[in-house]
Design a protein around this motif. Structure first.
Motif, PDB file in Angstrom:
ATOM      1  N   ARG A  13     -16.605   5.045  46.600  1.00 15.23           N
ATOM      2  CA  ARG A  13     -17.496   5.573  45.563  1.00 15.23           C
ATOM      3  C   ARG A  13     -17.105   5.090  44.177  1.00 15.23           C
ATOM      4  N   VAL A  14     -15.806   4.994  43.905  1.00 16.96           N
ATOM      5  CA  VAL A  14     -15.360   4.677  42.543  1.00 16.96           C
ATOM      6  C   VAL A  14     -14.960   3.223  42.355  1.00 16.96           C
ATOM      7  N   SER A  15     -14.807   2.480  43.458  1.00 12.11           N
ATOM      8  CA  SER A  15     -14.260   1.123  43.331  1.00 12.11           C
ATOM      9  C   SER A  15     -15.180   0.175  42.570  1.00 12.11           C
ATOM     10  N   GLY A  16     -16.466   0.462  42.523  1.00 13.48           N
ATOM     11  CA  GLY A  16     -17.385  -0.410  41.803  1.00 13.48           C
ATOM     12  C   GLY A  16     -17.931   0.181  40.520  1.00 13.48           C
ATOM     13  N   GLU A  17     -17.386   1.316  40.077  1.00 11.98           N
ATOM     14  CA  GLU A  17     -17.886   1.964  38.870  1.00 11.98           C
ATOM     15  C   GLU A  17     -17.522   1.151  37.627  1.00 11.98           C
ATOM     16  N   THR A  18     -18.504   0.954  36.769  1.00  8.61           N
ATOM     17  CA  THR A  18     -18.300   0.176  35.547  1.00  8.61           C
ATOM     18  C   THR A  18     -18.302   1.050  34.302  1.00  8.61           C
ATOM     19  N   ALA A  19     -19.264   1.978  34.211  1.00  7.49           N
ATOM     20  CA  ALA A  19     -19.426   2.757  32.983  1.00  7.49           C
ATOM     21  C   ALA A  19     -18.161   3.514  32.573  1.00  7.49           C
ATOM     22  N   PRO A  20     -17.467   4.216  33.495  1.00  8.18           N
ATOM     23  CA  PRO A  20     -16.257   4.926  33.039  1.00  8.18           C
ATOM     24  C   PRO A  20     -15.176   3.986  32.510  1.00  8.18           C
ATOM     25  N   LEU A  21     -15.073   2.794  33.100  1.00  6.14           N
ATOM     26  CA  LEU A  21     -14.024   1.865  32.686  1.00  6.14           C
ATOM     27  C   LEU A  21     -14.348   1.210  31.347  1.00  6.14           C
ATOM     28  N   LEU A  22     -15.611   1.095  31.005  1.00  2.00           N
ATOM     29  CA  LEU A  22     -15.968   0.556  29.694  1.00  2.00           C
ATOM     30  C   LEU A  22     -15.483   1.459  28.565  1.00  2.00           C
ATOM     31  N   PHE A  23     -15.388   2.768  28.821  1.00  2.00           N
ATOM     32  CA  PHE A  23     -14.940   3.712  27.804  1.00  2.00           C
ATOM     33  C   PHE A  23     -13.444   4.003  27.886  1.00  2.00           C
ATOM     34  N   THR A  24     -12.775   3.525  28.927  1.00  2.00           N
ATOM     35  CA  THR A  24     -11.379   3.926  29.129  1.00  2.00           C
ATOM     36  C   THR A  24     -10.428   2.731  29.260  1.00  2.00           C
ATOM     37  N   ALA A  25     -10.626   1.910  30.295  1.00  2.00           N
ATOM     38  CA  ALA A  25      -9.735   0.767  30.511  1.00  2.00           C
ATOM     39  C   ALA A  25     -10.161  -0.451  29.715  1.00  2.00           C
ATOM     40  N   LEU A  26     -11.447  -0.546  29.433  1.00  2.00           N
ATOM     41  CA  LEU A  26     -12.055  -1.665  28.723  1.00  2.00           C
ATOM     42  C   LEU A  26     -11.791  -2.978  29.458  1.00  2.00           C
ATOM     43  N   TRP A  27     -11.199  -3.977  28.771  1.00  2.00           N
ATOM     44  CA  TRP A  27     -11.086  -5.295  29.378  1.00  2.00           C
ATOM     45  C   TRP A  27      -9.965  -6.080  28.724  1.00  2.00           C
ATOM     46  N   SER A  28      -9.359  -6.999  29.489  1.00  2.00           N
ATOM     47  CA  SER A  28      -8.322  -7.873  28.957  1.00  2.00           C
ATOM     48  C   SER A  28      -8.227  -9.100  29.848  1.00  2.00           C
ATOM     49  N   ASP A  29      -7.926 -10.250  29.221  1.00  2.00           N
ATOM     50  CA  ASP A  29      -7.693 -11.474  29.991  1.00  2.00           C
ATOM     51  C   ASP A  29      -6.243 -11.593  30.453  1.00  2.00           C
ATOM     52  N   ALA A  30      -5.395 -10.652  30.062  1.00  2.00           N
ATOM     53  CA  ALA A  30      -3.979 -10.700  30.439  1.00  2.00           C
ATOM     54  C   ALA A  30      -3.772 -10.040  31.793  1.00  2.00           C
ATOM     55  N   TRP A  31      -2.621 -10.280  32.378  1.00  2.00           N
ATOM     56  CA  TRP A  31      -2.247  -9.599  33.609  1.00  2.00           C
ATOM     57  C   TRP A  31      -2.002  -8.119  33.299  1.00  2.00           C
ATOM     58  N   PRO A  32      -2.259  -7.229  34.249  1.00  2.00           N
ATOM     59  CA  PRO A  32      -2.179  -5.781  33.972  1.00  2.00           C
ATOM     60  C   PRO A  32      -0.745  -5.265  33.867  1.00  2.00           C
ATOM     61  N   LYS A  33      -0.057  -5.638  32.784  1.00  2.00           N
ATOM     62  CA  LYS A  33       1.317  -5.181  32.567  1.00  2.00           C
ATOM     63  C   LYS A  33       1.367  -3.912  31.718  1.00  2.00           C
ATOM     64  N   ASN A  34       0.318  -3.665  30.956  1.00  2.00           N
ATOM     65  CA  ASN A  34       0.306  -2.517  30.052  1.00  2.00           C
ATOM     66  C   ASN A  34      -0.647  -1.441  30.574  1.00  2.00           C
ATOM     67  N   TYR A  35      -0.373  -0.974  31.778  1.00  2.00           N
ATOM     68  CA  TYR A  35      -1.250   0.007  32.427  1.00  2.00           C
ATOM     69  C   TYR A  35      -1.370   1.283  31.603  1.00  2.00           C
ATOM     70  N   PHE A  36      -0.274   1.734  30.991  1.00  2.00           N
ATOM     71  CA  PHE A  36      -0.279   2.994  30.251  1.00  2.00           C
ATOM     72  C   PHE A  36      -0.577   2.823  28.764  1.00  2.00           C
ATOM     73  N   THR A  37      -0.508   1.623  28.267  1.00  2.00           N
ATOM     74  CA  THR A  37      -0.556   1.461  26.810  1.00  2.00           C
ATOM     75  C   THR A  37      -1.628   0.518  26.295  1.00  2.00           C
ATOM     76  N   GLY A  38      -2.301  -0.236  27.153  1.00  2.00           N
ATOM     77  CA  GLY A  38      -3.255  -1.212  26.642  1.00  2.00           C
ATOM     78  C   GLY A  38      -4.437  -1.421  27.567  1.00  2.00           C
ATOM     79  N   PRO A  39      -5.483  -2.109  27.081  1.00  2.00           N
ATOM     80  CA  PRO A  39      -6.632  -2.429  27.928  1.00  2.00           C
ATOM     81  C   PRO A  39      -6.194  -3.148  29.199  1.00  2.00           C
ATOM     82  N   THR A  40      -6.855  -2.824  30.290  1.00  2.00           N
ATOM     83  CA  THR A  40      -6.459  -3.333  31.606  1.00  2.00           C
ATOM     84  C   THR A  40      -7.642  -4.033  32.259  1.00  2.00           C
TER      85      THR A  40
END
Length: 291
Positions: A212-239
């Protein structure tokens, strides 16, 4: 033998006609649904299969116009965000479902929890994203994968809760009575016997919630947003994550190569959701055959 009255023949004909019409409409709706699903799957596969390669899976995403863009960082980001949501959302949902099925029958608290879960199941996903944005992203001073996990956990919680309750209610009361007669406490009976008997259904609910949640986009646009970097800053930066990558590549990028990469990412997400749904159906079917 007396003949059938005219009014009775008309009523019988009318019932048969209605039955035939409903049957035809049901088959037509089924064919339409299958045709629509097949059309979507074929379109995604036809446009996305050509870009799938080892480099596509291991290379990170890149800025607009850069060559050899991949989904490696977004794939890892999606796994980390979904795993975080599962850790936060599944355990309390299971315990809440156990409470509703075993201890909260007919209580006001149980009815309130059940009503709230039903409301949450119908809540638009963007509302969960906005809520987490207001209470977590703004106070933390920035986007993060952790905030995305919190938003997805809100969406997973009611699905796992209601599935857990339904599966536990399907367990025969004779098992409860036998365990209690042997001296087991209600808590031990619920956790060690009832939940074990319904473990196939519980796993099914968990898989459905993840799908149900694996393809959700809208919540992540307001929370995780986006980054071209590898996901090293899970708690502190866009993922990075696959749903937002698809949005960025397919709609915002003016370059055809990244449009194709967006279709490839769409195919990956589609296959993941299909695998989760098919797995849940197989587990649920085996559970019923095993009874």
């Amino acid at each position: 033998m007396s003949p059938i009255p005219q009014s009775r023949r008309r009523g019988l004909f009318r019932r048969k006609l209605v039955d035939r019409i409903v049957g035809v409409l049901s088959i037509a709706a089924l064919v339409l649904a299958i045709a629509g699903m097949a059309w979507i799957l074929w379109t995604v596969f036809a446009r996305g299969a050509s870009v799938l390669s080892w480099e596509f899976f291991v290379n990170p995403s890149k800025p607009y116009g850069a060559l050899n863009a991949g989904i490696g960082n977004a794939l890892l980001g999606t796994v980390s965000i979904t795993l975080g949501a599962a850790v936060m959302g599944i355990p309390p949902a299971i315990f809440a479902g156990i409470y509703l099925a075993e201890f909260g029958k007919g209580t006001k608290l149980g009815g309130a929890i059940r009503f709230a879960a039903n409301v949450m199941m119908g809540m638009p996903s963007v509302v969960a994203g906005l809520f987490v944005y207001a209470v977590l992203v703004i106070p933390m001073g920035g986007f993060s994968g952790f905030a995305g996990s919190v938003a997805l956990a809100f969406l997973m919680f009611p699905v796992v809760l209601r599935t857990t309750e339904d599966m536990l209610l399907m367990v025969p009361d004779s098992l409860r009575e036998s365990a209690l007669a042997l001296g087991c406490s209600r808590a031990r009976t619920s956790l060690r016997i009832i939940c074990r008997s319904a473990r196939g259904g519980l796993v099914t609910g968990i898989l459905l919630a993840i799908a149900r949640v694996s393809g959700e986009t809208a919540p992540l646009l307001f929370t995780a947003l986006w980054s071209d970097a590898w996901p090293k800053n899970y708690f502190t930066g866009p993922t990075a994550n696959l749903p937002v990558l698809i949005t960025e590549y397919a709609t915002n990028s003016p370059f055809e190569e990244q449009h194709a990469a967006g279709w490839g990412a769409s195919l990956v997400v589609t296959l993941l959701v299909l695998v989760l749904n098919i797995s849940s159906r197989i587990i649920f079917k085996e559970k019923h055959h095993g009874r």
